[in-house]
Scaffold this active site. Sequence first.
Site, PDB file in Angstrom:
ATOM      1  N   ASN A  12     -32.530  -7.586 -15.959  1.00 30.02           N
ATOM      2  CA  ASN A  12     -33.940  -7.525 -15.488  1.00 30.02           C
ATOM      3  C   ASN A  12     -34.286  -7.104 -14.060  1.00 30.02           C
ATOM      4  O   ASN A  12     -33.820  -7.893 -13.283  1.00 30.02           O
ATOM      5  CB  ASN A  12     -34.851  -8.749 -16.036  1.00 30.02           C
ATOM      6  CG  ASN A  12     -36.131  -9.021 -15.777  1.00 30.02           C
ATOM      7  OD1 ASN A  12     -36.788  -7.807 -15.256  1.00 30.02           O
ATOM      8  ND2 ASN A  12     -36.620 -10.063 -15.632  1.00 30.02           N
ATOM      9  N   TRP A  13     -34.632  -5.878 -14.044  1.00 26.21           N
ATOM     10  CA  TRP A  13     -34.803  -5.374 -12.648  1.00 26.21           C
ATOM     11  C   TRP A  13     -36.008  -5.921 -11.984  1.00 26.21           C
ATOM     12  O   TRP A  13     -36.268  -5.675 -10.849  1.00 26.21           O
ATOM     13  CB  TRP A  13     -34.744  -4.021 -12.376  1.00 26.21           C
ATOM     14  CG  TRP A  13     -33.316  -3.308 -12.665  1.00 26.21           C
ATOM     15  CD1 TRP A  13     -32.049  -4.002 -12.615  1.00 26.21           C
ATOM     16  CD2 TRP A  13     -32.828  -1.866 -12.643  1.00 26.21           C
ATOM     17  NE1 TRP A  13     -31.166  -3.055 -12.954  1.00 26.21           N
ATOM     18  CE2 TRP A  13     -31.590  -2.081 -12.741  1.00 26.21           C
ATOM     19  CE3 TRP A  13     -33.739  -0.641 -12.336  1.00 26.21           C
ATOM     20  CZ2 TRP A  13     -31.102  -0.538 -12.828  1.00 26.21           C
ATOM     21  CZ3 TRP A  13     -32.986   0.500 -12.418  1.00 26.21           C
ATOM     22  CH2 TRP A  13     -31.913   0.619 -12.438  1.00 26.21           C
ATOM     23  N   LYS A  14     -36.982  -6.265 -12.644  1.00 30.43           N
ATOM     24  CA  LYS A  14     -38.331  -6.833 -12.126  1.00 30.43           C
ATOM     25  C   LYS A  14     -38.803  -5.529 -11.455  1.00 30.43           C
ATOM     26  O   LYS A  14     -38.896  -4.550 -11.819  1.00 30.43           O
ATOM     27  CB  LYS A  14     -38.064  -8.023 -11.236  1.00 30.43           C
ATOM     28  CG  LYS A  14     -37.323  -9.115 -11.960  1.00 30.43           C
ATOM     29  CD  LYS A  14     -37.281 -10.498 -11.444  1.00 30.43           C
ATOM     30  CE  LYS A  14     -36.495 -11.423 -12.199  1.00 30.43           C
ATOM     31  NZ  LYS A  14     -36.656 -12.912 -11.725  1.00 30.43           N
ATOM     32  N   HIS A  97     -42.078 -13.399 -20.220  1.00 28.02           N
ATOM     33  CA  HIS A  97     -41.007 -13.738 -19.138  1.00 28.02           C
ATOM     34  C   HIS A  97     -41.933 -14.763 -18.129  1.00 28.02           C
ATOM     35  O   HIS A  97     -43.083 -14.533 -18.248  1.00 28.02           O
ATOM     36  CB  HIS A  97     -40.723 -12.489 -18.259  1.00 28.02           C
ATOM     37  CG  HIS A  97     -39.495 -12.741 -17.166  1.00 28.02           C
ATOM     38  ND1 HIS A  97     -39.962 -13.467 -15.930  1.00 28.02           N
ATOM     39  CD2 HIS A  97     -38.273 -12.783 -17.205  1.00 28.02           C
ATOM     40  CE1 HIS A  97     -39.167 -13.959 -15.158  1.00 28.02           C
ATOM     41  NE2 HIS A  97     -37.953 -13.265 -15.986  1.00 28.02           N
ATOM     42  N   GLY A 236     -31.099 -11.398 -13.757  1.00 27.48           N
ATOM     43  CA  GLY A 236     -32.207 -10.951 -12.728  1.00 27.48           C
ATOM     44  C   GLY A 236     -31.555 -10.304 -11.463  1.00 27.48           C
ATOM     45  O   GLY A 236     -31.174  -9.099 -11.412  1.00 27.48           O
ATOM     46  N   GLY A 237     -31.403 -11.210 -10.375  1.00 28.96           N
ATOM     47  CA  GLY A 237     -31.022 -10.758  -9.205  1.00 28.96           C
ATOM     48  C   GLY A 237     -29.648  -9.901  -9.125  1.00 28.96           C
ATOM     49  O   GLY A 237     -29.357  -9.100  -8.483  1.00 28.96           O
TER      50      GLY A 237
END
Length: 257
Positions: A12-14, A97, A236-237
């Site tokens: 999940n690159w946001k 999310h 994520g990160g």
Amino acid sequence: MSTSRTALIVGNWKMYKTISETEEYLSSLLPLVKESQSLIYLSVPFTAIRAASEKCRGTNIHIGAQNMNDASEGAFTGEIAARMIIEAGGTFVILGHSERRKFFNESNELIHRKLKKCIEEGLMPILCVGETKEEHEDKKVHKVLKNQLNECLKNIDIESISNLVIAYEPVWAIGSGETPSSEEIEEIHAYIRQLLAELWDESTSIKIPLLYGGSVNPQNAGIMIKEPNVDGLLVGGASLSPETFSQIVNFQNALTY
Ligand code: PGA
């Protein structure tokens, strides 16, 4: 999970990466994961979906979005519809999310409507649930999850959930470096499985992939995914660097059973 089951690893690159950064990232990632035994999903910004899906055509990587609107189309300035994601090459979407719930006031009711539209339009939904730090400390995890799942999944018939994925993401673990222990994750996933069996039936609940998300990194990924009810990870990160993400995706290569 046993080595015979295929792990589903979602990045999940946001709100990170432009089109050119996406292309550069994928040029590095593709050779690193081409032998991977995992199913790889990358949830990129809307603007990068087309470039990413073109670059990943014919590979083992699926591209998707991080949100969508619950209407098919309409006068909703700034919003994106499922069919726009699909035409750009997206095949799945993350819904509910905790950052959407917190910063954009998304309720279970709205997430439910998005989920219904997502299924209707043929995108694979990844529904996120999870408790806040306060709810965790108050030992309300089961209650919160039950409420989120019941409200988001109410009146969704069994025929339409063949590709539903659920991600358990404790809000306090997202981006914090803190995680529950793998035993705690397993206990909660088993509870989610039981709730899904109550909503539909046991054979259906077993088929729904359950992902864990929140401060996943190459060090803890292999440990978490060994649990029987952990079918994959939402990252994520650590998905922002092709090297780090590939180490997570290739966790089988680093494990000795
Ligand atoms: P994190 O984020 O891996 O950076 O904790 C996970 C997520 O928000 O999906």
